[in-house]
Structure formats: C-alpha cells, structure tokens
Motif scaffolding. Sequence first.
Motif, PDB file in Angstrom:
ATOM      1  N   LEU A 189      33.866  22.521  38.802  1.00  0.00           N
ATOM      2  CA  LEU A 189      33.776  23.697  40.100  1.00  0.00           C
ATOM      3  C   LEU A 189      33.592  24.891  39.309  1.00  0.00           C
ATOM      4  O   LEU A 189      32.993  25.648  39.716  1.00  0.00           O
ATOM      5  N   MET A 190      34.637  25.125  38.288  1.00  0.00           N
ATOM      6  CA  MET A 190      34.741  26.385  37.585  1.00  0.00           C
ATOM      7  C   MET A 190      33.463  26.689  36.887  1.00  0.00           C
ATOM      8  O   MET A 190      32.897  27.795  36.635  1.00  0.00           O
ATOM      9  N   GLU A 191      32.794  25.784  36.542  1.00  0.00           N
ATOM     10  CA  GLU A 191      31.516  25.846  35.771  1.00  0.00           C
ATOM     11  C   GLU A 191      30.321  26.312  36.521  1.00  0.00           C
ATOM     12  O   GLU A 191      29.571  27.164  36.425  1.00  0.00           O
ATOM     13  N   MET A 204      36.040  36.692  35.684  1.00  0.00           N
ATOM     14  CA  MET A 204      35.985  35.412  34.890  1.00  0.00           C
ATOM     15  C   MET A 204      37.332  35.227  34.514  1.00  0.00           C
ATOM     16  O   MET A 204      38.007  33.879  34.387  1.00  0.00           O
ATOM     17  N   ALA A 205      38.389  36.360  34.120  1.00  0.00           N
ATOM     18  CA  ALA A 205      39.569  36.170  33.815  1.00  0.00           C
ATOM     19  C   ALA A 205      40.471  35.663  34.905  1.00  0.00           C
ATOM     20  O   ALA A 205      41.686  34.945  34.436  1.00  0.00           O
ATOM     21  N   PRO A 234      41.865  42.767  41.392  1.00  0.00           N
ATOM     22  CA  PRO A 234      41.000  41.772  40.471  1.00  0.00           C
ATOM     23  C   PRO A 234      40.474  40.655  41.472  1.00  0.00           C
ATOM     24  O   PRO A 234      39.437  40.104  41.294  1.00  0.00           O
ATOM     25  N   GLU A 235      41.480  40.187  42.252  1.00  0.00           N
ATOM     26  CA  GLU A 235      41.083  38.906  43.027  1.00  0.00           C
ATOM     27  C   GLU A 235      39.880  39.174  43.954  1.00  0.00           C
ATOM     28  O   GLU A 235      39.080  38.409  44.282  1.00  0.00           O
ATOM     29  N   CYS A 236      39.876  40.384  44.454  1.00  0.00           N
ATOM     30  CA  CYS A 236      38.581  40.755  45.694  1.00  0.00           C
ATOM     31  C   CYS A 236      37.475  40.572  44.852  1.00  0.00           C
ATOM     32  O   CYS A 236      36.403  40.679  45.408  1.00  0.00           O
ATOM     33  N   ILE A 237      37.441  41.067  43.686  1.00  0.00           N
ATOM     34  CA  ILE A 237      36.131  40.946  42.793  1.00  0.00           C
ATOM     35  C   ILE A 237      35.339  39.952  42.922  1.00  0.00           C
ATOM     36  O   ILE A 237      34.011  40.064  42.838  1.00  0.00           O
ATOM     37  N   VAL A 238      36.045  38.981  42.862  1.00  0.00           N
ATOM     38  CA  VAL A 238      35.400  37.664  42.642  1.00  0.00           C
ATOM     39  C   VAL A 238      34.647  37.503  44.062  1.00  0.00           C
ATOM     40  O   VAL A 238      33.363  37.041  43.911  1.00  0.00           O
ATOM     41  N   PHE A 239      35.100  37.959  45.195  1.00  0.00           N
ATOM     42  CA  PHE A 239      34.358  37.808  46.590  1.00  0.00           C
ATOM     43  C   PHE A 239      33.094  38.744  46.500  1.00  0.00           C
ATOM     44  O   PHE A 239      32.119  38.545  47.095  1.00  0.00           O
ATOM     45  N   ASP A 240      33.280  39.992  45.799  1.00  0.00           N
ATOM     46  CA  ASP A 240      32.079  40.765  45.758  1.00  0.00           C
ATOM     47  C   ASP A 240      31.122  40.438  44.878  1.00  0.00           C
ATOM     48  O   ASP A 240      30.011  40.510  45.248  1.00  0.00           O
TER      49      ASP A 240
END
Length: 338
Positions: free
Chosen positions: A22-24, A54-55, A80-86
């Motif tokens: 899933l991460m890949e 990615m971190a 940084p967690e919000c960056i994933v959604f962006d």
Amino acid sequence: NVLLLSQIKLPPMMEIITAEQLMEYLGDYILDAKPKEISEIQRLNYEQNMSDAMAILHKLQTGLDVNVKFTGVRVFEYTPECIVFDLLDIPLYHGWLVDPQVADIVKAVGNCSYNQLVEKIISCKQSDNSELVSEGFVAEQFLNNTATQLTYHGLCELTSAVQEGELCVFFRNNHFSTMTKYKGQLYLLVTDQGFLTEEKVVWESLHNVDGDGNFCDSEFHLRPPSDPETVYRGQQDQIDQDYLMALSLQQEQQNQEINWEQIPEGISDLELAKKLQEEEDRRASQYYQEQEQAAAQVQQVQGAASPASARQSGSNERKRKEPREKEREKEKNSCVLL
C-alpha cells in the motif's frame, strides 16, 4: 480508499494487500502526480513537501495526527501530516465546529486549534482572574459535550461545503473515513470489521451526530444488514471505543501540558531529550498494553457467541487452529479490501 475509488487501480481479484504494498502504491502516486511545467521555486517547494510527506507516509499504518480548528470544516493547523492530503489532492474535512450563535463558547474557543484550546483551559484554570477561570470552564464544557467531535452546526456546514459526487476524507473521533455526497446527502464508506460479510452494505448516511445512519449499497439504495444484532454490537463497540479514545486523548494532552510545567528550569537539552524519550516509551508501552487488552476482550466476546454459532464454528476449529497461528503475523500488516 479515496484513491482506490478514483485514481489507483489494483490488480484484478486482489483481496488482501500488505501495508508495504500500500505504501508503494501511494509513493508511486505522489511521484507521478508531480507537476510538469512549474517554476524553479515551485519545483523546489514541491520537492520539499514531497520529501516531508514521504517521511511520514509510514504513519498511515497507525494513524495521522491532525489538529482541527473549530471555525471551519476545512480548517486545520498546517502540519506535515496535512501535506500528504495536499500532495494527493484529497480534500480533508471535519465537523467539530462551534455554533456562532452561542456567544460565550465562541469567545472561549476563539480561533484556537484543539491543542491550543487544551493549553488555554489549563492556563485559565490556574489564573487568579475569575473571568478567565469562567472562560476556561466554558471551553472545557464544550470539549466534554462534543467529545464525539461532531456538532449539528458542523454537520450543516459539511453538507453545504462538500460538492455533489466529491470523494474526500472526513476526520472524526480520531479516525479518517471516506466520504462522498449523493443527491445532497452525505455518506461514509463502511469499513468496520462487523460488516465484513455484508456484501450489500457499502455506504452509511451521515445525517446526525449520534452515529445511527442508514446503510446503503453501492448505488445508494437502502440495504439493511442481514444480521442487525451482530452489526449493532460491532457498531456500538466502535462508537464506544471512539468516544473513550477521544476522552483519553484529551486527558493525555492535559497531562502532557502539566508535565511541561513540572520540568525544572535550566535543564540541559540532553536531559530534556531523555525525559521526552522516556515519556514517549511509556506512552507507547501503555498503548500496546491497551490494544492487547482490547483484543483479549474481543476474543472473550466471540467465545461467548450463541450456541448456534458455536456449533457452526466447532466443526472448523481443528482445521483452522494451527494455520491461524501462522497467518496471524501476516494479518497484522495486512488489510482486507472491501
């Protein structure tokens, strides 16, 4: 789940996927989504955001930590967690809003995020100013009365903000759910363990703050579960666990802030780092102990099933006893695709 319903395609007949796989898929999608024609400054900024995302991507296996603000359904403290959604271009919503018509709560909460409000409550309680003490009490009552992290004002704002047919993520009770809007009604994707055998149950309507929505199939037609009692128990357990987790996190945040006040002045960076690491280890140990206790309770409940279900499972017990032990390690890092 949002990406699986819109962008990412898995191989046909794939029923189980590991966390690593899933991460890949997510990592590849972030790389492919990189804009082609952008300026040098925009490119550097995007690459930095991509590196930050990615971190923390591995945190998706256990849960991301986002900090809501009570002024809007899409207002979160930028982390940084919000960056994933962006980067994934996935809208993130919540419904934990203050009703603007309740003036005393509006004043007490202000523009604070959840973490800031907890700090404010602690500070107000320790103040000699009676007005501040009263304000802290009002804010604390707001958190206690809305511990399920959804208000009716927030629900109304959500219904207005989410676009028809939009696929997005809804944050509530420290969980992320896939949400969409169909004919003006909000729906959440059903992913609870209790619905694993309910093939026709796909969506649950979100029309009140009590969590008792209507179940629908993939075409949004009403589909009541075939075994309402089993589903109710699983759903109620989930609601109870979410409520207790919300209260626990609130208390944990308060305790954490109090511990900061107890740290002596002049402490060195090394000593402070050791104290923080010890606290982190303690909390991690406590978390895993609670998870083990919860798992044990679930096994006890399953062991106390009705005689009919016990007879049905008895014939298969010897067959699955040994393989189950071997597969358990695999299941820890896998999820079932519904």
